[in-house]
Design a protein around this motif. Structure first.
Motif, PDB file in Angstrom:
ATOM      1  N   ALA A   6       6.007  -2.332   3.009  1.00  0.00           N
ATOM      2  CA  ALA A   6       5.985  -2.213   1.221  1.00  0.00           C
ATOM      3  C   ALA A   6       4.491  -1.782   0.996  1.00  0.00           C
ATOM      4  O   ALA A   6       4.352  -0.669   0.296  1.00  0.00           O
ATOM      5  N   THR A   7       3.627  -2.420   1.582  1.00  0.00           N
ATOM      6  CA  THR A   7       2.216  -2.197   1.457  1.00  0.00           C
ATOM      7  C   THR A   7       1.645  -0.824   2.200  1.00  0.00           C
ATOM      8  O   THR A   7       1.188  -0.078   1.403  1.00  0.00           O
ATOM      9  N   TRP A   8       2.380  -0.467   3.130  1.00  0.00           N
ATOM     10  CA  TRP A   8       1.909   0.678   3.846  1.00  0.00           C
ATOM     11  C   TRP A   8       2.375   2.092   2.901  1.00  0.00           C
ATOM     12  O   TRP A   8       1.885   2.885   2.642  1.00  0.00           O
ATOM     13  N   ARG A   9       3.642   1.709   2.259  1.00  0.00           N
ATOM     14  CA  ARG A   9       4.126   2.735   1.480  1.00  0.00           C
ATOM     15  C   ARG A   9       3.091   3.043  -0.014  1.00  0.00           C
ATOM     16  O   ARG A   9       2.935   4.175  -0.317  1.00  0.00           O
ATOM     17  N   GLN A  10       2.957   1.841  -0.245  1.00  0.00           N
ATOM     18  CA  GLN A  10       1.801   1.826  -1.471  1.00  0.00           C
ATOM     19  C   GLN A  10       0.861   2.737  -1.081  1.00  0.00           C
ATOM     20  O   GLN A  10       0.359   3.517  -1.840  1.00  0.00           O
ATOM     21  N   MET A  11       0.078   2.218  -0.001  1.00  0.00           N
ATOM     22  CA  MET A  11      -1.068   2.997   0.256  1.00  0.00           C
ATOM     23  C   MET A  11      -0.856   4.499   0.567  1.00  0.00           C
ATOM     24  O   MET A  11      -1.724   5.210   0.287  1.00  0.00           O
ATOM     25  N   ARG A  12       0.259   4.733   1.381  1.00  0.00           N
ATOM     26  CA  ARG A  12       0.570   6.044   1.542  1.00  0.00           C
ATOM     27  C   ARG A  12       0.752   6.911   0.239  1.00  0.00           C
ATOM     28  O   ARG A  12       0.059   7.981  -0.014  1.00  0.00           O
ATOM     29  N   TYR A  45       7.626  -9.641  -1.977  1.00  0.00           N
ATOM     30  CA  TYR A  45       8.440  -8.508  -1.792  1.00  0.00           C
ATOM     31  C   TYR A  45       8.252  -7.452  -2.830  1.00  0.00           C
ATOM     32  O   TYR A  45       7.983  -6.287  -2.869  1.00  0.00           O
ATOM     33  N   LEU A  88       7.167  -6.854   4.152  1.00  0.00           N
ATOM     34  CA  LEU A  88       5.862  -6.819   3.103  1.00  0.00           C
ATOM     35  C   LEU A  88       4.862  -5.614   3.598  1.00  0.00           C
ATOM     36  O   LEU A  88       4.486  -5.049   2.846  1.00  0.00           O
ATOM     37  N   ASN A 143       7.759   2.253  -9.163  1.00  0.00           N
ATOM     38  CA  ASN A 143       8.097   3.507  -8.546  1.00  0.00           C
ATOM     39  C   ASN A 143       9.421   4.019  -8.795  1.00  0.00           C
ATOM     40  O   ASN A 143      10.418   3.257  -8.769  1.00  0.00           O
ATOM     41  N   PHE A 146      -6.892   4.532   1.992  1.00  0.00           N
ATOM     42  CA  PHE A 146      -6.220   5.135   3.071  1.00  0.00           C
ATOM     43  C   PHE A 146      -6.791   5.947   4.249  1.00  0.00           C
ATOM     44  O   PHE A 146      -6.472   7.266   3.979  1.00  0.00           O
ATOM     45  N   ALA A 182      -6.619  -1.645  -4.130  1.00  0.00           N
ATOM     46  CA  ALA A 182      -5.913  -1.144  -2.858  1.00  0.00           C
ATOM     47  C   ALA A 182      -7.035  -0.435  -1.902  1.00  0.00           C
ATOM     48  O   ALA A 182      -7.903   0.292  -2.587  1.00  0.00           O
ATOM     49  N   PRO A 183      -7.159  -0.760  -0.661  1.00  0.00           N
ATOM     50  CA  PRO A 183      -7.806  -0.343   0.205  1.00  0.00           C
ATOM     51  C   PRO A 183      -7.747   1.418   0.419  1.00  0.00           C
ATOM     52  O   PRO A 183      -6.549   1.950   0.093  1.00  0.00           O
ATOM     53  N   LEU A 204       5.145  -6.037  -4.090  1.00  0.00           N
ATOM     54  CA  LEU A 204       4.478  -5.003  -3.281  1.00  0.00           C
ATOM     55  C   LEU A 204       5.402  -3.786  -3.393  1.00  0.00           C
ATOM     56  O   LEU A 204       4.866  -2.983  -3.303  1.00  0.00           O
ATOM     57  N   ALA A 205       6.682  -4.122  -3.240  1.00  0.00           N
ATOM     58  CA  ALA A 205       7.573  -2.792  -3.308  1.00  0.00           C
ATOM     59  C   ALA A 205       7.697  -2.136  -4.589  1.00  0.00           C
ATOM     60  O   ALA A 205       7.800  -0.793  -4.552  1.00  0.00           O
TER      61      ALA A 205
END
Lengths: 99, 292
Positions: free
Chosen positions: A72-78, B243, A69, B103, B7, B4-5, B246-247
């Protein structure tokens, strides 16, 4: 007996070190990887404390699914950061090829 | 729905001032050492609860004390927990606020399918991963079933086996060939089945024993297994839904989409001046960012 104390001491030191590193690191990707490793060590600690139920749950959820999870969030943010401004960020994602 | 925060994990202007940080460290350190001291100073209190559980274990229908507490003695807690999980699932469900463009390099967000699972043949495959998953996923499913069954006597149970099943689902989705659609009827049924089953069991046993959630002795074991099976399915579905959302979904509110290109455009000049005054540039970026 001494061996048990040695293992437990290593676990305590490892957990504390990983927790500090996880909080202190500036790199989000590194922090996620450290968090997953922390979850695995905590799972071993639950086994040592005779709580196998918690150990299984921690290994499956804390280390496995939470890691998925978070990644996946990190990927979204990036992606969002890349889309917003074309500034190259130092988030540490460059050495990881996206799946 | 979600914002989304920003980055900006490497920007130093997000940090607190030095004095505040020192103060925080002192307060947290004092609190931590106080707690550790309190833990050391407290005598070892021997609780009578484990003995009570062991004593009543024969009446619970299971042999594992953890399962006995979770699903018999304190099943009300578990019922509420499942309700909380369902709330999470409702919050994560794909809705109109999500951008329908998934995506492109992370398939699996098919929203229009009427089936829970659909196979994409056109997806670019990853043969080693697929060959491995062909062996691994059945093994995980069997392992989840074993963990569910063994939860009555040994460590294990609904949550662990649900997490294993969800892990299998995440792996299947990562392979790219399999898509999950959580707006289908099957998915909705899977998400809610544990709460439905649990409430029906709770009311059903009340007709015979007179108390909600107090199982009759001879039916305790099958009822617990029934509730646990339903809970496994729901937990797996809810974790996989989290998941999946989010993905695959792109978090954007519709109003933000119009300003999206704007901010990217506005940031261009500030990048040029970054070499001269990096601190000011970062500040101006935060000021310009419309949705932060």
């Amino acid at each position: 007996m001494n061996f048990n104390i040695f293992i437990d001491g290593c676990l305590v030191i490892g957990i504390l070190t990983l927790a500090c590193l996880c909080l202190a690191t500036k790199n989000l990707f590194t922090a996620i990887v450290l968090f997953v490793s922390l979850g695995l060590l905590i799972a071993i600690a639950w086994v040592r404390l005779d709580a196998p139920d918690l150990a299984i749950a921690e290994a499956a959820i804390g280390a496995g699914l939470t890691g998925a999870l978070l990644l996946a969030t990190w990927r979204q943010m990036r992606e969002r950061a890349h889309g917003n401004a074309d500034t190259p960020n130092k988030s540490g994602g460059e050495n990881v090829s996206s799946p | 729905m979600f914002q989304a925060p920003d980055f900006k994990n490497n920007s130093y202007e997000n940090e607190l001032p030095f004095a505040t940080r020192v103060l925080c460290a002192i307060v947290i350190g004092a609190l931590g050492f106080g707690l550790i001291a309190a833990l050391i100073l407290t005598e070892n209190i021997s609780s009578s609860l484990p003995a009570m559980v062991q004593q009543k274990l024969t009446q619970s229908g299971v042999q594992n004390p953890v399962t006995a507490v979770l699903l018999n003695f304190r099943s009300y807690d578990t019922l509420l927990e499942i309700g909380v999980l369902l709330t999470v699932a409702v919050a994560m469900l794909p809705n109109a606020n999500f951008n329908s463009d998934i995506n492109p390099d992370m398939p699996g967000g098919n929203r229009s399918s009427s089936h829970l699972v659909s196979v994409v043949n056109s997806a670019a495959g990853n043969p080693p991963l697929e060959a491995f998953l062909r062996w691994l996923i059945p093994m995980i499913i069997v392992m989840a079933g074993y963990m569910l069954w063994t939860g009555t006597a040994l460590p294990g149970g609904a949550f662990q086996s649900g997490a294993l099943l969800a892990g299998a689902g995440v792996l299947a989705q990562l392979s790219g060939r399999i898509q999950f659609c959580f707006t289908s009827t099957t998915a909705k049924l899977l998400l809610t089945i544990s709460l439905i089953t649990f409430v029906m069991v709770a009311i059903g046993v009340a007709t015979t024993t007179g108390v909600v959630l107090q199982y009759p002795l001879e039916l305790a074991a099958p009822l617990i297994l029934l509730v646990e099976s339903a809970a496994t399915l729901s937990i797996a579905a809810i974790l996989l839904l989290s998941y999946n959302t989010l993905a695959t979904q792109v978090f954007e509110s519709p109003s933000e989409h119009s300003t999206f290109e704007h901010s990217a455009f506005d940031n261009q000049p500030s990048d040029v001046t970054e070499t001269s005054a990096p601190n000011e540039t970062l500040q101006s970026q935060t000021a310009e960012d419309p949705k932060s």
